[in-house]
Design a protein around this motif. Structure first.
Motif, short mmCIF file in Angstrom:
data_model
loop_
_atom_site.label_atom_id
_atom_site.label_comp_id
_atom_site.label_asym_id
_atom_site.label_seq_id
_atom_site.Cartn_x
_atom_site.Cartn_y
_atom_site.Cartn_z
N ALA A 77 -35.48 -72.38 20.10
CA ALA A 77 -36.35 -73.00 21.10
C ALA A 77 -37.78 -72.47 20.98
N THR A 78 -37.92 -71.17 20.81
CA THR A 78 -39.24 -70.56 20.70
C THR A 78 -39.98 -71.05 19.45
N LEU A 79 -39.29 -71.05 18.33
CA LEU A 79 -39.91 -71.48 17.08
C LEU A 79 -40.26 -72.97 17.11
N ARG A 80 -39.42 -73.78 17.76
CA ARG A 80 -39.73 -75.22 17.90
C ARG A 80 -41.01 -75.40 18.70
N GLN A 81 -41.15 -74.64 19.78
CA GLN A 81 -42.36 -74.74 20.60
C GLN A 81 -43.60 -74.33 19.82
N GLN A 82 -43.43 -73.44 18.86
CA GLN A 82 -44.56 -72.98 18.04
C GLN A 82 -44.83 -73.90 16.86
N GLY A 83 -44.01 -74.94 16.69
CA GLY A 83 -44.25 -75.93 15.65
C GLY A 83 -43.56 -75.70 14.32
N PHE A 84 -42.62 -74.77 14.26
CA PHE A 84 -41.90 -74.52 13.03
C PHE A 84 -40.89 -75.64 12.77
N THR A 85 -40.68 -75.98 11.51
CA THR A 85 -39.71 -77.00 11.14
C THR A 85 -38.30 -76.41 11.18
N PRO A 86 -37.28 -77.26 11.23
CA PRO A 86 -35.91 -76.74 11.16
C PRO A 86 -35.66 -75.92 9.89
N ALA A 87 -36.24 -76.33 8.76
CA ALA A 87 -36.06 -75.58 7.51
C ALA A 87 -36.68 -74.19 7.61
N GLN A 88 -37.86 -74.09 8.19
CA GLN A 88 -38.50 -72.79 8.36
C GLN A 88 -37.71 -71.91 9.33
N THR A 89 -37.23 -72.52 10.40
CA THR A 89 -36.42 -71.81 11.38
C THR A 89 -35.15 -71.28 10.74
N ALA A 90 -34.50 -72.12 9.94
CA ALA A 90 -33.26 -71.73 9.27
C ALA A 90 -33.49 -70.53 8.36
N ARG A 131 -30.30 -81.42 17.27
CA ARG A 131 -29.87 -82.79 17.62
C ARG A 131 -28.85 -82.77 18.77
N ARG A 132 -27.92 -81.83 18.73
CA ARG A 132 -26.90 -81.74 19.79
C ARG A 132 -27.50 -81.47 21.17
N ASN A 133 -28.59 -80.73 21.19
CA ASN A 133 -29.16 -80.29 22.46
C ASN A 133 -30.49 -80.95 22.79
N ALA A 134 -30.76 -82.06 22.14
CA ALA A 134 -31.99 -82.80 22.44
C ALA A 134 -31.77 -83.66 23.68
N THR A 135 -32.79 -83.79 24.49
CA THR A 135 -32.70 -84.64 25.66
C THR A 135 -32.98 -86.08 25.26
N ARG A 136 -32.39 -87.00 25.97
CA ARG A 136 -32.63 -88.42 25.68
C ARG A 136 -34.03 -88.84 26.08
N ALA A 137 -34.57 -88.20 27.09
CA ALA A 137 -35.88 -88.59 27.62
C ALA A 137 -37.00 -88.35 26.61
N ASP A 138 -37.06 -87.14 26.06
CA ASP A 138 -38.19 -86.83 25.17
C ASP A 138 -37.77 -86.24 23.82
N GLY A 139 -36.49 -86.06 23.60
CA GLY A 139 -36.02 -85.52 22.33
C GLY A 139 -36.23 -84.03 22.17
N GLY A 140 -36.70 -83.37 23.22
CA GLY A 140 -36.96 -81.93 23.16
C GLY A 140 -35.68 -81.11 23.16
#
Length: 64
Positions: free
Chosen positions: A15-28, A43-52
């Motif tokens: 969650a922290t790295l996503r907020q900072q703009g890191f890609t899933p590959a960088q996070t991995a 993808r499992r934990n994305a909200t339908r409203a905004d995809g966050g």
């Protein structure tokens, strides 16, 4: 093949790295996980409203 679940600490980092703009590959890479594991988690934990990514949707269910 060895499988281990994503921990609540790792979910917090995702969650922290996503907020900072890191890609899933960088996070991995930072977490020592395969990029598909991170992508599936997001993808499992994305909200339908905004995809966050919502940390709390899975973290509350975790029994680490």
């Amino acid at each position: 093949m060895h499988y281990r679940q994503i921990t609540s600490d790792e979910r917090y980092m995702i969650a922290t790295l996503r907020q900072q703009g890191f890609t899933p590959a960088q996070t991995a890479t930072m977490l020592g996980r395969h990029r598909s594991s991170i992508t599936r988690e997001i993808r499992r934990n994305a909200t339908r409203a905004d995809g966050g990514y919502r940390l709390s949707s899975r973290a509350n269910c975790n029994t680490d």
